[in-house]
Design an enzyme around this catalytic site. Sequence first.
Site: not given
Ligand code: HH2
Length: 284
Positions: A231, A265
């Site tokens: 992040k 995660r």
């Molecule tokens: N972070 C992201 C997405 N979903 N869900 C939970 N519970 N906690 C988190 O910290 C969280 C989440 C963001 O990460 P990522 O899926 O890699 O990115 P994107 O939203 O751009 O797909």
Amino acid sequence: MPGGGAVGAAPAAGFGEQGDTSSMNPRLMGVVNVTPDSFSDGGLFIDPEQAIAHGRELVEQGAEILDVGGESTRPGAEEVGAEEERRRVEPVIAGLAGKATVSVDTSKAAVAEAALAAGASIVNDVTALRGDPGMAALCAEREAGLILMHMQGDPRTMQVEPRYGDVVDDVRAFLAERVESAVAAGVAEERIWVDPGIGFGKTLEHNLELLRRLGELRELGRPLVVGTSRKSFIARIDDSPVEERLGGTIASSILAAVEGADVLRVHDVAETSQAFRVASAILG
Ligand code: HH2
């Protein structure tokens, strides 16, 4: 750290079976983004076969849970319609069900419904049931696990001057209210996990304060999910591009686990798993 604490060593388990939450023994949730625009891996796994192969690899590397998402939540992300989101995640979940516990990263009830039918058992809702009025009833009826995450604002606006009184107190109060609301809608409390939402409507200082005082969220009495992986708060410290944030991901994940995180995660499961095995061996 009981049992050596090796991440991924225990058999995959569903909600309500959370083990020892009093010591550092977190489970790894591997991220499977079936999107063209996720902030760190957008476009890499948009083909279902590639996404399934990636998910299987993450399981081999130590992921006990796979979090499958069809819509990016990065700051400024465009919304995706339910039909398109369902089309992205459904075949991937069907291909991964049975290999690990599968969660679906969605705030839409229609997508969650299809995902649960395809074999997911957990709904990871970054809006904490505020995105779709049908979500709570669906989770209750299907007896799904539910992750309630804190976010200030929405993905389009959340990084525009986020403000809190005391960020930890505010996030804890929000999550307590969301747990109460989910339980009132019929979701069994033991199926609910909570997440402070690192990077969702937070400045660098807010994120650091939450990670530093994560232990205070244990007062909620629910298992804690934490996602720091790749992040941008890491880049606010060292200016790193997204593909060079593994060190920051591991450091923050280990410290989160020391503070009591139950589920981490992450995108880089193999490296995080090794880091935890070493930390675990040292702590004994
Ligand atoms: N972070 C992201 C997405 N979903 N869900 C939970 N519970 N906690 C988190 O910290 C969280 C989440 C963001 O990460 P990522 O899926 O890699 O990115 P994107 O939203 O751009 O797909």
